[in-house]
Enzyme design. Structure first.
Site, PDB file in Angstrom:
ATOM      1  N   ASP A  67       0.818  -1.218   0.000  1.00  0.00           N
ATOM      2  CA  ASP A  67       0.000   0.000   0.000  1.00  0.00           C
ATOM      3  C   ASP A  67       0.846   1.259   0.000  1.00  0.00           C
ATOM      4  OD1 ASP A  67       0.994  -0.286   2.559  1.00  0.00           O
ATOM      5  OD2 ASP A  67      -0.938  -0.627   3.512  1.00  0.00           O
ATOM      6  N   ASN A 136      -7.130  -2.175  14.629  1.00  0.00           N
ATOM      7  CA  ASN A 136      -8.532  -2.434  14.278  1.00  0.00           C
ATOM      8  C   ASN A 136      -8.678  -3.670  13.372  1.00  0.00           C
ATOM      9  OD1 ASN A 136      -7.571  -1.533  11.833  1.00  0.00           O
ATOM     10  ND2 ASN A 136      -8.923   0.244  11.656  1.00  0.00           N
ATOM     11  N   HIS A 138      -7.088  -4.163  10.518  1.00  0.00           N
ATOM     12  CA  HIS A 138      -6.895  -3.957   9.076  1.00  0.00           C
ATOM     13  C   HIS A 138      -5.632  -4.662   8.586  1.00  0.00           C
ATOM     14  CE1 HIS A 138      -4.448   0.087   9.393  1.00  0.00           C
ATOM     15  NE2 HIS A 138      -3.692  -0.963   9.593  1.00  0.00           N
ATOM     16  N   GLU A 143      -9.682  -1.509   5.547  1.00  0.00           N
ATOM     17  CA  GLU A 143     -10.216  -1.109   6.848  1.00  0.00           C
ATOM     18  C   GLU A 143     -11.524  -1.840   7.137  1.00  0.00           C
ATOM     19  OE1 GLU A 143      -8.391   0.601   8.717  1.00  0.00           O
ATOM     20  OE2 GLU A 143      -7.689   2.487   7.880  1.00  0.00           O
TER      21      GLU A 143
HETATM   22  P1  PGA Z   1       2.392  -0.997  12.695  1.00  0.00           P
HETATM   23  O1  PGA Z   1       1.206  -0.935  11.650  1.00  0.00           O
HETATM   24  O2  PGA Z   1       3.328  -2.050  12.206  1.00  0.00           O
HETATM   25  O3  PGA Z   1       3.017   0.361  12.661  1.00  0.00           O
HETATM   26  O4  PGA Z   1       1.796  -1.334  14.026  1.00  0.00           O
HETATM   27  C1  PGA Z   1       0.640  -2.124  11.201  1.00  0.00           C
HETATM   28  C2  PGA Z   1      -0.566  -1.817  10.351  1.00  0.00           C
HETATM   29  O5  PGA Z   1      -1.217  -0.784  10.582  1.00  0.00           O
HETATM   30  O6  PGA Z   1      -0.858  -2.614   9.441  1.00  0.00           O
END
Ligand code: PGA
Length: 240
Positions: A67, A136, A138, A143
């Site tokens: 992404d 959350n 995702h 999302e």
């Molecule tokens: P993070 O993010 O590795 O910074 O916790 C993971 C994500 O949001 O997919």
């Protein structure tokens, strides 16, 4: 789903780097799906160290990132383009032409997403997709929602993701509100998936991943439909 439970972040990063090293050793022309965020940084550090010691050679490897924010300049130090170069590509020998990251600079994001998906299809299957997980649930920027997109698409970020990611930006207003992301089917088409999670703040999402339900309100639970997922996590993410 196979579980590798690790005591520390270092151990988790090592276990993830082991998976990638083994794949690249057995298939030097493999395709890796890569993720950004704080979680895989230790894994990338491990890979850089191994490359410096001559233990891994990326010269035949192709990469596709999950992404990118939209809109964002590739020069912005919060872009995932910048992140990937700073945390991996500037230090290893993945050929430039083999590196693919959705372009957050384009004026027509729908066409960019379509072209990214086409490029993925033309390249063939991703051999190993690395994933982090949002608090959350995702995956990439898929999302929680009542329905999820299958293929690469542009999406709005939820308030909770904007807030979680604001720690990297000077002000919360600076966090882009949209992103380009592989869709759930794009991700599920990968041959193998490596999901990394550490810290208490991931416990709720990991618990949902490990119970018996599948729900689009926790996108990671769709990974239960995939035959080859390895979850590498620490005790805090696993036990809370
Ligand atoms: P993070 O993010 O590795 O910074 O916790 C993971 C994500 O949001 O997919």
């Amino acid at each position: 789903m196979k579980l590798i439970l690790c005591k520390t972040y270092e151990e988790m990063s090592m276990a993830a780097a082991d998976e990638i090293s083994a794949l690249v050793a057995s298939n030097p022309c493999c395709t890796l799906g890569l993720a950004t965020g704080s979680t895989p940084i230790g894994m990338y550090r491990q890979l850089i160290n191994r490359y410096k010691k001559g233990e891994i050679d990326f010269s035949g490897v192709t990469t596709f990132n999950l992404d990118e924010y939209y809109p964002i300049s590739r020069e912005n130090d919060q872009s995932y383009y910048h992140f990937m170069h700073q945390n991996l590509f500037d230090y290893v020998n993945v050929p430039k032409e083999n590196i693919h990251i959705p372009n957050g600079e384009v004026s027509d994001p729908e066409t960019e997403c379509q072209e990214y998906e086409n490029l993925l299809t033309a390249n063939g299957q991703i051999d190993l997709q690395v994933l982090g997980i949002g608090q959350n649930g995702h995956i990439g920027f898929n999302e929680p929602d009542s329905s999820l997109w299958a293929l690469t698409h542009i999406t709005d970020l939820t308030e909770s993701t904007i807030q979680a990611n604001s720690r990297f930006f000077e002000k919360e207003e600076d966090v882009p509100k949209r992103a380009l992301t592989m869709g759930m089917v794009t991700i599920l088409k990968s041959k193998k998936i490596l999901l990394l999670a550490n810290g208490k703040n991931k416990h709720e999402a990991i618990s949902a991943l490990l119970d018996d339900r599948i729900t689009t309100s926790v996108p990671a639970t769709l990974l239960k439909t995939h035959p080859d997922v390895v979850l590498i996590c620490d005790g805090e993410a696993y036990y809370g």
